[in-house]
Scaffold this motif. Structure first.
Motif, short mmCIF file in Angstrom:
data_model
loop_
_atom_site.label_atom_id
_atom_site.label_comp_id
_atom_site.label_asym_id
_atom_site.label_seq_id
_atom_site.Cartn_x
_atom_site.Cartn_y
_atom_site.Cartn_z
N ARG A 9 0.83 -1.20 0.00
CA ARG A 9 0.00 0.00 0.00
C ARG A 9 0.87 1.25 0.00
O ARG A 9 0.59 2.20 -0.72
CB ARG A 9 -0.92 0.00 1.21
CG ARG A 9 -1.78 1.25 1.28
CD ARG A 9 -2.76 1.20 2.39
NE ARG A 9 -3.87 0.39 1.91
CZ ARG A 9 -4.89 0.01 2.65
NH1 ARG A 9 -4.93 0.33 3.91
NH2 ARG A 9 -5.86 -0.70 2.14
N TYR A 13 1.07 4.41 -2.76
CA TYR A 13 0.95 5.84 -2.44
C TYR A 13 2.17 6.61 -2.92
O TYR A 13 2.05 7.73 -3.39
CB TYR A 13 0.72 6.05 -0.95
CG TYR A 13 -0.73 5.87 -0.58
CD1 TYR A 13 -1.69 6.83 -0.93
CD2 TYR A 13 -1.16 4.73 0.08
CE1 TYR A 13 -3.02 6.65 -0.63
CE2 TYR A 13 -2.49 4.55 0.39
CZ TYR A 13 -3.42 5.52 0.04
OH TYR A 13 -4.73 5.35 0.34
N ASP A 61 -5.58 5.32 -9.07
CA ASP A 61 -6.12 5.29 -7.71
C ASP A 61 -5.29 4.32 -6.88
O ASP A 61 -5.32 3.11 -7.13
CB ASP A 61 -7.57 4.84 -7.75
CG ASP A 61 -8.23 4.81 -6.39
OD1 ASP A 61 -7.71 5.47 -5.47
OD2 ASP A 61 -9.26 4.15 -6.26
N GLU A 63 -5.73 3.17 -3.97
CA GLU A 63 -6.51 2.25 -3.15
C GLU A 63 -6.85 1.03 -3.94
O GLU A 63 -7.18 0.02 -3.55
CB GLU A 63 -7.79 2.94 -2.65
CG GLU A 63 -7.51 3.99 -1.62
CD GLU A 63 -6.97 3.42 -0.32
OE1 GLU A 63 -7.39 2.35 0.12
OE2 GLU A 63 -6.09 4.06 0.24
#
Length: 63
Positions: A9, A13, A61, A63
Motif C-alpha cells: 500500500r 501511495y 487510484d 486504493e
C-alpha cells in the motif's frame, strides 16, 4: 527467478505522489522502489477507476 511480490500500500501511495504531484517519470519511480519499469507502468495504467478515460482526467487510484 525471483518470487513474485505484490506492491505494498505504501508503494502505491509513493507511485501516486511521485507520478502525479512531483511529476517523476515511471522509470525513475521504478528505480526508487527497486521494481521493474513494466511493473510500475502496469500498476498505473491498469489500476484506475475508468480505463476508458485518459490518465489526465481520472488518475491512478492507489486504493
Amino acid at each position: 527467478m525471483k518470487a513474485y511480490k505484490r506492491l505494498s500500500r505504501s508503494e502505491r501511495y509513493y507511485i501516486y505522489v511521485w507520478y502525479y504531484e512531483q511529476k517523476i517519470s515511471l522509470r525513475q519511480i521504478a528505480l526508487r522502489l527497486q521494481r521493474t519499469p513494466k511493473t510500475i507502468y502496469d500498476e498505473v495504467h491498469h489500476n484506475r477507476r475508468r480505463p476508458d478515460v485518459s490518465l489526465d482526467k481520472i488518475p491512478y487510484d492507489p486504493e
